[in-house]
Design a protein around this motif. Structure first.
Motif, PDB file in Angstrom:
ATOM      1  N   PRO A  61      17.459 104.938 -56.270  1.00 38.27           N
ATOM      2  CA  PRO A  61      18.636 104.240 -56.821  1.00 38.27           C
ATOM      3  C   PRO A  61      19.446 105.109 -57.785  1.00 38.27           C
ATOM      4  O   PRO A  61      20.674 104.996 -57.837  1.00 38.27           O
ATOM      5  N   HIS A  62      18.773 105.989 -58.521  1.00 35.00           N
ATOM      6  CA  HIS A  62      19.479 106.833 -59.502  1.00 35.00           C
ATOM      7  C   HIS A  62      20.359 107.878 -58.818  1.00 35.00           C
ATOM      8  O   HIS A  62      21.493 108.119 -59.235  1.00 35.00           O
ATOM      9  N   VAL A  63      19.851 108.480 -57.752  1.00 35.13           N
ATOM     10  CA  VAL A  63      20.657 109.462 -57.012  1.00 35.13           C
ATOM     11  C   VAL A  63      21.844 108.773 -56.336  1.00 35.13           C
ATOM     12  O   VAL A  63      22.959 109.306 -56.333  1.00 35.13           O
ATOM     13  N   GLN A  64      21.619 107.562 -55.815  1.00 33.70           N
ATOM     14  CA  GLN A  64      22.740 106.863 -55.153  1.00 33.70           C
ATOM     15  C   GLN A  64      23.794 106.413 -56.167  1.00 33.70           C
ATOM     16  O   GLN A  64      24.981 106.353 -55.833  1.00 33.70           O
ATOM     17  N   GLU A  65      23.389 106.123 -57.399  1.00 33.11           N
ATOM     18  CA  GLU A  65      24.384 105.831 -58.448  1.00 33.11           C
ATOM     19  C   GLU A  65      25.274 107.050 -58.677  1.00 33.11           C
ATOM     20  O   GLU A  65      26.486 106.936 -58.850  1.00 33.11           O
ATOM     21  N   PHE A  66      24.649 108.243 -58.648  1.00 31.45           N
ATOM     22  CA  PHE A  66      25.396 109.496 -58.783  1.00 31.45           C
ATOM     23  C   PHE A  66      26.307 109.708 -57.571  1.00 31.45           C
ATOM     24  O   PHE A  66      27.476 110.096 -57.702  1.00 31.45           O
ATOM     25  N   ASN A  67      25.786 109.412 -56.368  1.00 33.20           N
ATOM     26  CA  ASN A  67      26.549 109.632 -55.132  1.00 33.20           C
ATOM     27  C   ASN A  67      27.698 108.638 -54.944  1.00 33.20           C
ATOM     28  O   ASN A  67      28.655 108.911 -54.207  1.00 33.20           O
ATOM     29  N   ALA A  68      27.593 107.474 -55.574  1.00 28.88           N
ATOM     30  CA  ALA A  68      28.535 106.374 -55.320  1.00 28.88           C
ATOM     31  C   ALA A  68      29.994 106.753 -55.585  1.00 28.88           C
ATOM     32  O   ALA A  68      30.906 106.166 -55.007  1.00 28.88           O
ATOM     33  N   SER A  69      30.216 107.774 -56.420  1.00 26.30           N
ATOM     34  CA  SER A  69      31.604 108.188 -56.703  1.00 26.30           C
ATOM     35  C   SER A  69      32.287 108.750 -55.460  1.00 26.30           C
ATOM     36  O   SER A  69      33.517 108.741 -55.371  1.00 26.30           O
ATOM     37  N   VAL A  70      31.504 109.231 -54.484  1.00 25.62           N
ATOM     38  CA  VAL A  70      32.123 109.806 -53.273  1.00 25.62           C
ATOM     39  C   VAL A  70      31.774 109.059 -51.987  1.00 25.62           C
ATOM     40  O   VAL A  70      32.417 109.273 -50.955  1.00 25.62           O
ATOM     41  N   CYS A  71      30.747 108.191 -52.011  1.00 20.96           N
ATOM     42  CA  CYS A  71      30.375 107.536 -50.735  1.00 20.96           C
ATOM     43  C   CYS A  71      30.084 106.050 -50.916  1.00 20.96           C
ATOM     44  O   CYS A  71      29.177 105.506 -50.277  1.00 20.96           O
ATOM     45  N   ALA A  72      30.877 105.393 -51.762  1.00 25.18           N
ATOM     46  CA  ALA A  72      30.663 103.961 -52.019  1.00 25.18           C
ATOM     47  C   ALA A  72      30.744 103.130 -50.742  1.00 25.18           C
ATOM     48  O   ALA A  72      29.958 102.193 -50.539  1.00 25.18           O
ATOM     49  N   SER A  73      31.684 103.470 -49.843  1.00 28.66           N
ATOM     50  CA  SER A  73      31.833 102.664 -48.613  1.00 28.66           C
ATOM     51  C   SER A  73      30.588 102.784 -47.738  1.00 28.66           C
ATOM     52  O   SER A  73      30.184 101.819 -47.069  1.00 28.66           O
ATOM     53  N   ARG A  74      29.963 103.960 -47.737  1.00 29.12           N
ATOM     54  CA  ARG A  74      28.726 104.160 -46.951  1.00 29.12           C
ATOM     55  C   ARG A  74      27.586 103.337 -47.557  1.00 29.12           C
ATOM     56  O   ARG A  74      26.776 102.744 -46.833  1.00 29.12           O
ATOM     57  N   LEU A  75      27.506 103.322 -48.882  1.00 27.90           N
ATOM     58  CA  LEU A  75      26.460 102.535 -49.540  1.00 27.90           C
ATOM     59  C   LEU A  75      26.687 101.035 -49.312  1.00 27.90           C
ATOM     60  O   LEU A  75      25.732 100.268 -49.166  1.00 27.90           O
ATOM     61  N   LYS A  76      27.953 100.638 -49.236  1.00 26.71           N
ATOM     62  CA  LYS A  76      28.270  99.235 -48.915  1.00 26.71           C
ATOM     63  C   LYS A  76      27.757  98.889 -47.509  1.00 26.71           C
ATOM     64  O   LYS A  76      27.214  97.806 -47.283  1.00 26.71           O
ATOM     65  N   ASP A  77      27.913  99.822 -46.553  1.00 25.88           N
ATOM     66  CA  ASP A  77      27.372  99.624 -45.191  1.00 25.88           C
ATOM     67  C   ASP A  77      25.859  99.397 -45.246  1.00 25.88           C
ATOM     68  O   ASP A  77      25.310  98.573 -44.500  1.00 25.88           O
ATOM     69  N   ILE A  78      25.184 100.166 -46.109  1.00 27.53           N
ATOM     70  CA  ILE A  78      23.724 100.044 -46.223  1.00 27.53           C
ATOM     71  C   ILE A  78      23.350  98.681 -46.792  1.00 27.53           C
ATOM     72  O   ILE A  78      22.389  98.046 -46.339  1.00 27.53           O
ATOM     73  N   ALA A  79      24.127  98.215 -47.771  1.00 29.52           N
ATOM     74  CA  ALA A  79      23.888  96.871 -48.326  1.00 29.52           C
ATOM     75  C   ALA A  79      23.974  95.824 -47.215  1.00 29.52           C
ATOM     76  O   ALA A  79      23.127  94.918 -47.119  1.00 29.52           O
ATOM     77  N   ALA A  80      24.983  95.961 -46.351  1.00 27.81           N
ATOM     78  CA  ALA A  80      25.138  95.024 -45.220  1.00 27.81           C
ATOM     79  C   ALA A  80      23.936  95.126 -44.280  1.00 27.81           C
ATOM     80  O   ALA A  80      23.406  94.109 -43.808  1.00 27.81           O
ATOM     81  N   ALA A  81      23.478  96.355 -44.024  1.00 26.23           N
ATOM     82  CA  ALA A  81      22.318  96.561 -43.142  1.00 26.23           C
ATOM     83  C   ALA A  81      21.051  95.948 -43.746  1.00 26.23           C
ATOM     84  O   ALA A  81      20.143  95.535 -43.018  1.00 26.23           O
ATOM     85  N   MET A  82      20.997  95.867 -45.083  1.00 23.26           N
ATOM     86  CA  MET A  82      19.841  95.251 -45.751  1.00 23.26           C
ATOM     87  C   MET A  82      19.928  93.731 -45.750  1.00 23.26           C
ATOM     88  O   MET A  82      19.048  93.053 -46.284  1.00 23.26           O
ATOM     89  N   GLY A  83      21.006  93.193 -45.167  1.00 25.27           N
ATOM     90  CA  GLY A  83      21.112  91.744 -45.018  1.00 25.27           C
ATOM     91  C   GLY A  83      21.981  91.053 -46.055  1.00 25.27           C
ATOM     92  O   GLY A  83      22.026  89.821 -46.123  1.00 25.27           O
ATOM     93  N   LEU A  84      22.686  91.829 -46.886  1.00 27.54           N
ATOM     94  CA  LEU A  84      23.547  91.224 -47.910  1.00 27.54           C
ATOM     95  C   LEU A  84      24.926  90.919 -47.331  1.00 27.54           C
ATOM     96  O   LEU A  84      25.421  91.661 -46.481  1.00 27.54           O
TER      97      LEU A  84
END
Length: 383
Positions: free
Chosen positions: A286-309
């Motif tokens: 989670p800490h690395v993805q917080e760092f990455n979120a500045s450049v790949c937030a839309s990709r992380l949003k896709d992952i949230a959807a894949a997790m069922g959210l």
């Protein structure tokens, strides 16, 4: 889109009872004398004997190296190689999780290429294919049974060497969930979170492509649906089989899109303190993805959807935050420690750990490149 090459073993068996089929395939390949690379636990509980029995039925002789350490070392590779040469084996069978697989890759690579395993640190450093290797998996996480990644601890330097080489890809992978039923809760959780890390790092990787994306997202969905059940009840064979498929899909994703800073940093913790790899990944993810979120937030949003959210009403930054919260909740639900302090990581070592993390081949495809100070800050946040 840049050209991409897709690596995977030529034959992959998954599902209940496929171990029997694997021994027949080995005979058809003309293999006659195998070195089985495993660990003491699997030898003591009779899993090795079970495999040897199947080999004997196919007229395949075998000898056993069971000295593999949980973070396999340069010494393990040397000891296994000596046994292989003494018995003139024509193939290597790895039996276990990531540790025996990686150790076996090191042995099989040196059997044909010679030299020292340290000579092959980095990407595609070997000249020749390794000895034929059959990887029989007993955990659902590392996917080492089907990848071109081999991680060996250099005891002298206290670092994990990342060897990424097409020649260490096994010729046959075997994922029989019956071999995974005996995994304790802690190992099920750690290897499952390792698989989740593989899928997420591959999806946000700078080398991702449509094939790896499809594999990664399906892996994330299956892990979100099945990991809690597999940890809660190890005899739930449906959950075990789902996790076997999920970790294989995650392996297909990262074997071809590579990884990121979670692995680059986790390798340092494993090499320095001899900690379990999956647990290090789970704490850092989670800490690395917080760092990455500045450049790949839309990709992380896709992952949230894949997790069922349901993220349909969220913007990209909110979707990324929901993804990170869901990762934290899953880790908590399966009993992962809250931070690196619980693993006895020391603040005074962070500078060295960060220096070594930036040299690790896994970090090269992180979606954003970090400075030394930023890596230290991520480690500190994960404490």
């Amino acid at each position: 889109m840049a050209a991409s090459t897709f690596f995977i073993p030529s034959v992959n068996m998954i599902g209940s009872g496929c171990l029997d089929e694997a021994a027949k395939t080995m005979k058809q390949q003309g293999l006659r004398r195998a070195l089985i690379v495993t660990d003491k636990v699997l030898n003591n509980i009779g899993v090795v004997a079970q495999v040897q029995q199947l080999l004997t039925a196919q007229q395949i002789e075998s000898c056993v190296y069971d000295g593999t350490h949980p973070n396999p070392t340069t010494s393990n590779v040397k000891q296994g190689l000596a046994l292989l040469q003494e018995h003139q084996c024509d193939c290597v069978i790895s039996l276990g999780g990531g540790s025996p697989h990686d150790c076996a890759k090191g042995i099989a690579l040196l059997a044909t290429n010679g030299g020292d395993i340290k000579d092959y640190e980095g990407v595609d450093r070997s000249a020749k294919p390794q000895l034929p290797m059959i990887a029989i998996n007993t955990t659902a996480g590392t996917a080492s049974e089907m990848t071109r990644f081999c991680i060996i601890t250099d005891e002298a330097r206290h670092i994990k060497m990342a060897i990424v080489d097409k020649h260490v890809t096994p010729i046959l992978s075997v994922n029989d969930p019956h071999l995974m039923a005996g995994m304790p809760k802690g190992l099920t959780a750690a290897t499952g979170m390792d698989a989740l890390t593989h899928a997420i790092e591959a999806y946000v990787s700078s080398a991702a492509n449509p094939i790896t994306d499809a594999c990664a997202l399906k892996a994330v969905t299956m892990i979100a649906e099945s990991l809690r059940d597999a940890v809660a009840d190890g005899s739930n064979m449906q959950a075990r089989e789902n996790m076997a498929y999920a970790q294989f899909l995650a392996g297909m994703a990262f074997n071809n899109a590579s990884l990121g800073y979670v692995h680059a940093m986790a390798h340092q913790l494993g090499g320095f303190y001899d900690l379990p790899h999956g647990v290090c990944n789970a704490v850092l993810l989670p800490h690395v993805q917080e760092f990455n979120a500045s450049v790949c937030a839309s990709r992380l949003k896709d992952i949230a959807a894949a997790m069922g959210l349901d993220v349909s009403y969220l913007n990209d930054q909110q979707g990324a935050a929901a993804c990170i919260a869901a990762i934290r909740l899953l880790a908590q639900d399966v009993g992962i420690p809250a931070g690196l302090r619980d693993l006895q990581v020391k603040e005074q070592d962070l500078d060295t750990l960060a220096t070594n993390a930036l040299k690790d081949a896994c970090g090269f495809t992180n979606p954003i490149q970090a400075t030394h100070a930023q890596i230290v800050a991520i480690f500190r946040a994960a404490m």
